[in-house]
Design a protein around this motif. Structure first.
Motif, PDB file in Angstrom:
ATOM      1  N   CYS A  37     -39.639  17.462 -11.748  1.00  0.00           N
ATOM      2  CA  CYS A  37     -40.397  18.255 -10.785  1.00  0.00           C
ATOM      3  C   CYS A  37     -41.413  19.132 -11.513  1.00  0.00           C
ATOM      4  CB  CYS A  37     -39.457  19.126  -9.960  1.00  0.00           C
ATOM      5  SG  CYS A  37     -40.303  20.139  -8.731  1.00  0.00           S
ATOM      6  N   ILE A  38     -42.617  19.203 -10.945  1.00  0.00           N
ATOM      7  CA  ILE A  38     -43.674  20.083 -11.442  1.00  0.00           C
ATOM      8  C   ILE A  38     -44.030  21.053 -10.320  1.00  0.00           C
ATOM      9  CG2 ILE A  38     -46.060  20.231 -12.236  1.00  0.00           C
ATOM     10  CD1 ILE A  38     -45.771  17.423 -13.376  1.00  0.00           C
ATOM     11  N   ALA A  39     -43.969  22.355 -10.612  1.00  0.00           N
ATOM     12  CA  ALA A  39     -44.414  23.386  -9.670  1.00  0.00           C
ATOM     13  C   ALA A  39     -45.852  23.726 -10.020  1.00  0.00           C
ATOM     14  CB  ALA A  39     -43.536  24.624  -9.762  1.00  0.00           C
ATOM     15  N   MET A  40     -46.768  23.379  -9.128  1.00  0.00           N
ATOM     16  CA  MET A  40     -48.195  23.517  -9.425  1.00  0.00           C
ATOM     17  C   MET A  40     -48.770  24.722  -8.707  1.00  0.00           C
ATOM     18  SD  MET A  40     -51.151  20.738  -8.773  1.00  0.00           S
ATOM     19  CE  MET A  40     -52.832  21.085  -9.185  1.00  0.00           C
ATOM     20  N   GLY A  41     -49.249  25.659  -9.474  1.00  0.00           N
ATOM     21  CA  GLY A  41     -49.904  26.840  -8.925  1.00  0.00           C
ATOM     22  C   GLY A  41     -48.998  28.051  -8.878  1.00  0.00           C
ATOM     23  N   ALA A  42     -49.632  29.207  -8.700  1.00  0.00           N
ATOM     24  CA  ALA A  42     -48.880  30.462  -8.663  1.00  0.00           C
ATOM     25  C   ALA A  42     -47.967  30.530  -7.445  1.00  0.00           C
ATOM     26  CB  ALA A  42     -49.842  31.638  -8.661  1.00  0.00           C
ATOM     27  N   CYS A  43     -48.387  29.955  -6.339  1.00  0.00           N
ATOM     28  CA  CYS A  43     -47.573  30.020  -5.118  1.00  0.00           C
ATOM     29  C   CYS A  43     -46.325  29.161  -5.228  1.00  0.00           C
ATOM     30  CB  CYS A  43     -48.397  29.594  -3.917  1.00  0.00           C
ATOM     31  SG  CYS A  43     -49.750  30.723  -3.562  1.00  0.00           S
ATOM     32  N   ALA A  44     -46.436  27.969  -5.785  1.00  0.00           N
ATOM     33  CA  ALA A  44     -45.259  27.111  -5.932  1.00  0.00           C
ATOM     34  C   ALA A  44     -44.326  27.643  -7.012  1.00  0.00           C
ATOM     35  CB  ALA A  44     -45.681  25.689  -6.274  1.00  0.00           C
ATOM     36  N   SER A  45     -44.882  28.358  -7.988  1.00  0.00           N
ATOM     37  CA  SER A  45     -44.057  28.868  -9.083  1.00  0.00           C
ATOM     38  C   SER A  45     -43.363  30.176  -8.727  1.00  0.00           C
ATOM     39  CB  SER A  45     -44.918  29.089 -10.326  1.00  0.00           C
ATOM     40  OG  SER A  45     -45.495  27.875 -10.740  1.00  0.00           O
ATOM     41  N   THR A  46     -44.104  31.111  -8.084  1.00  0.00           N
ATOM     42  CA  THR A  46     -43.532  32.443  -7.842  1.00  0.00           C
ATOM     43  C   THR A  46     -43.764  32.975  -6.435  1.00  0.00           C
ATOM     44  OG1 THR A  46     -45.548  33.544  -8.564  1.00  0.00           O
ATOM     45  CG2 THR A  46     -43.890  33.080 -10.251  1.00  0.00           C
ATOM     46  N   GLY A  47     -44.358  32.207  -5.559  1.00  0.00           N
ATOM     47  CA  GLY A  47     -44.687  32.708  -4.240  1.00  0.00           C
ATOM     48  C   GLY A  47     -46.099  33.236  -4.156  1.00  0.00           C
ATOM     49  N   GLY A  48     -46.722  33.460  -5.320  1.00  0.00           N
ATOM     50  CA  GLY A  48     -48.113  33.906  -5.380  1.00  0.00           C
ATOM     51  C   GLY A  48     -48.345  35.228  -4.680  1.00  0.00           C
ATOM     52  N   MET A  49     -49.432  35.307  -3.938  1.00  0.00           N
ATOM     53  CA  MET A  49     -49.773  36.551  -3.237  1.00  0.00           C
ATOM     54  C   MET A  49     -49.068  36.680  -1.904  1.00  0.00           C
ATOM     55  SD  MET A  49     -53.565  35.590  -2.009  1.00  0.00           S
ATOM     56  CE  MET A  49     -53.966  33.965  -2.576  1.00  0.00           C
ATOM     57  N   HIS A  50     -48.291  35.661  -1.524  1.00  0.00           N
ATOM     58  CA  HIS A  50     -47.609  35.655  -0.227  1.00  0.00           C
ATOM     59  C   HIS A  50     -46.238  36.318  -0.366  1.00  0.00           C
ATOM     60  CE1 HIS A  50     -50.724  32.951   1.175  1.00  0.00           C
ATOM     61  NE2 HIS A  50     -50.501  32.205   0.109  1.00  0.00           N
ATOM     62  N   ARG A  51     -46.189  37.617  -0.230  1.00  0.00           N
ATOM     63  CA  ARG A  51     -44.939  38.366  -0.305  1.00  0.00           C
ATOM     64  C   ARG A  51     -44.475  38.692   1.113  1.00  0.00           C
ATOM     65  NH1 ARG A  51     -43.875  37.009  -5.090  1.00  0.00           N
ATOM     66  NH2 ARG A  51     -45.080  37.923  -6.755  1.00  0.00           N
ATOM     67  N   CYS A  52     -43.996  37.661   1.805  1.00  0.00           N
ATOM     68  CA  CYS A  52     -43.547  37.867   3.169  1.00  0.00           C
ATOM     69  C   CYS A  52     -42.247  37.096   3.398  1.00  0.00           C
ATOM     70  CB  CYS A  52     -44.624  37.461   4.175  1.00  0.00           C
ATOM     71  SG  CYS A  52     -45.092  35.749   4.097  1.00  0.00           S
ATOM     72  N   TYR A  53     -41.632  37.330   4.517  1.00  0.00           N
ATOM     73  CA  TYR A  53     -40.307  36.779   4.785  1.00  0.00           C
ATOM     74  C   TYR A  53     -40.316  35.270   4.968  1.00  0.00           C
ATOM     75  CZ  TYR A  53     -41.843  36.583   9.626  1.00  0.00           C
ATOM     76  OH  TYR A  53     -42.530  36.303  10.772  1.00  0.00           O
ATOM     77  N   GLY A  54     -41.442  34.669   5.300  1.00  0.00           N
ATOM     78  CA  GLY A  54     -41.474  33.244   5.597  1.00  0.00           C
ATOM     79  C   GLY A  54     -41.781  32.345   4.418  1.00  0.00           C
ATOM     80  N   VAL A  55     -42.137  32.925   3.263  1.00  0.00           N
ATOM     81  CA  VAL A  55     -42.558  32.131   2.107  1.00  0.00           C
ATOM     82  C   VAL A  55     -41.502  32.211   1.019  1.00  0.00           C
ATOM     83  CG1 VAL A  55     -44.323  31.881   0.321  1.00  0.00           C
ATOM     84  CG2 VAL A  55     -44.986  32.467   2.641  1.00  0.00           C
ATOM     85  N   VAL A  56     -41.125  31.052   0.503  1.00  0.00           N
ATOM     86  CA  VAL A  56     -40.165  30.987  -0.605  1.00  0.00           C
ATOM     87  C   VAL A  56     -40.844  31.506  -1.866  1.00  0.00           C
ATOM     88  CG1 VAL A  56     -38.719  29.451  -1.976  1.00  0.00           C
ATOM     89  CG2 VAL A  56     -39.050  28.984   0.442  1.00  0.00           C
ATOM     90  N   GLN A  57     -40.203  32.402  -2.575  1.00  0.00           N
ATOM     91  CA  GLN A  57     -40.772  32.986  -3.785  1.00  0.00           C
ATOM     92  C   GLN A  57     -40.511  32.085  -4.981  1.00  0.00           C
ATOM     93  OE1 GLN A  57     -42.712  35.839  -3.511  1.00  0.00           O
ATOM     94  NE2 GLN A  57     -42.392  35.264  -1.374  1.00  0.00           N
ATOM     95  N   GLY A  58     -41.091  30.911  -4.962  1.00  0.00           N
ATOM     96  CA  GLY A  58     -40.939  29.942  -6.030  1.00  0.00           C
ATOM     97  C   GLY A  58     -40.072  28.778  -5.593  1.00  0.00           C
ATOM     98  N   CYS A  59     -40.540  27.562  -5.835  1.00  0.00           N
ATOM     99  CA  CYS A  59     -39.763  26.402  -5.392  1.00  0.00           C
ATOM    100  C   CYS A  59     -38.568  26.141  -6.301  1.00  0.00           C
ATOM    101  CB  CYS A  59     -40.650  25.167  -5.281  1.00  0.00           C
ATOM    102  SG  CYS A  59     -41.310  24.570  -6.818  1.00  0.00           S
ATOM    103  N   ASP A  60     -38.435  26.909  -7.381  1.00  0.00           N
ATOM    104  CA  ASP A  60     -37.233  26.769  -8.211  1.00  0.00           C
ATOM    105  C   ASP A  60     -36.013  27.395  -7.542  1.00  0.00           C
ATOM    106  OD1 ASP A  60     -38.160  29.324  -8.491  1.00  0.00           O
ATOM    107  OD2 ASP A  60     -38.071  29.350 -10.679  1.00  0.00           O
ATOM    108  N   ASN A  61     -36.183  27.986  -6.372  1.00  0.00           N
ATOM    109  CA  ASN A  61     -35.041  28.470  -5.607  1.00  0.00           C
ATOM    110  C   ASN A  61     -34.271  27.341  -4.935  1.00  0.00           C
ATOM    111  OD1 ASN A  61     -35.273  31.265  -6.064  1.00  0.00           O
ATOM    112  ND2 ASN A  61     -36.963  31.366  -4.615  1.00  0.00           N
ATOM    113  N   PHE A  62     -34.926  26.189  -4.731  1.00  0.00           N
ATOM    114  CA  PHE A  62     -34.224  25.069  -4.092  1.00  0.00           C
ATOM    115  C   PHE A  62     -34.424  23.744  -4.819  1.00  0.00           C
ATOM    116  CE2 PHE A  62     -38.338  25.487  -2.121  1.00  0.00           C
ATOM    117  CZ  PHE A  62     -38.798  24.190  -2.012  1.00  0.00           C
ATOM    118  N   LEU A  63     -35.240  23.708  -5.882  1.00  0.00           N
ATOM    119  CA  LEU A  63     -35.446  22.499  -6.689  1.00  0.00           C
ATOM    120  C   LEU A  63     -35.298  22.826  -8.164  1.00  0.00           C
ATOM    121  CD1 LEU A  63     -38.668  20.828  -5.219  1.00  0.00           C
ATOM    122  CD2 LEU A  63     -36.337  20.076  -4.935  1.00  0.00           C
TER     123      LEU A  63
END
Length: 160
Positions: free
Chosen positions: A97-123
């Motif tokens: 698996c490759i997490a591409m971009g700041a949003c896929a890696s850490t959630g990026g600028m989207h600090r809200c309840y609906g966005v996963v803070q990094g896809c390494d939480n489930f992959l």
């Protein structure tokens, strides 16, 4: 005359692991999960300018049963994370698996309840690509890191 004369008796030997890993690393077919703006850069990665074909990854497979590398490009909300995990589970082993971009890696600028803070939480992520948006050559670098990882792992299970 050629390689046969330098080997002696005409036998070419290698380890099965090395041969299998070489074949796997040069035929890593990506499963694109373009979820946001990083998907445009992932499309450029597959284009002729960056030439992913020289790494054996020019074939974007949209079927999870025919792909080896999942590229999660963009931010992931919680609803989509279940679908991505289901597709990940359908991919055959071994897979990467490759997490591409700041949003896929850490959630990026989207600090809200609906966005996963990094896809390494489930992959299980093997390589991270930084940037917002990341450049296509950074994705090529991540692919080379995956290839190095494939070449060094044990692929043949021995009965002990």
């Amino acid at each position: 005359m050629g390689i046969e004369s330098s080997l002696g008796d005409g036998y070419f030997t290698t380890q099965i692991d090395s041969l299998t890993n070489w074949a796997r690393s040069n035929a890593a077919w990506p499963m694109p999960m373009g979820l946001a703006c990083c998907a445009i850069e992932m499309m450029a990665f597959a284009g002729p300018k960056y030439d992913a074909a020289r790494f054996g990854s020019e074939v974007m497979r949209f079927s999870p049963r025919q792909s080896d590398v999942m590229i999660v490009a963009g931010w992931v909300n919680y609803k989509m994370s279940h679908a991505i995990r289901r597709i990940w589970d359908q991919m055959p082993d071994p897979k990467w698996c490759i997490a591409m971009g700041a949003c896929a890696s850490t959630g990026g600028m989207h600090r809200c309840y609906g966005v996963v803070q990094g896809c390494d939480n489930f992959l299980p992520v093997d390589a991270y690509v930084s940037g917002c948006p990341p450049r296509p050559d950074a994705l090529l670098h991540a692919l080379m890191k995956i290839q190095d990882k494939i070449r060094t792992e044990h692929s043949v299970m021995l009965d002990t």
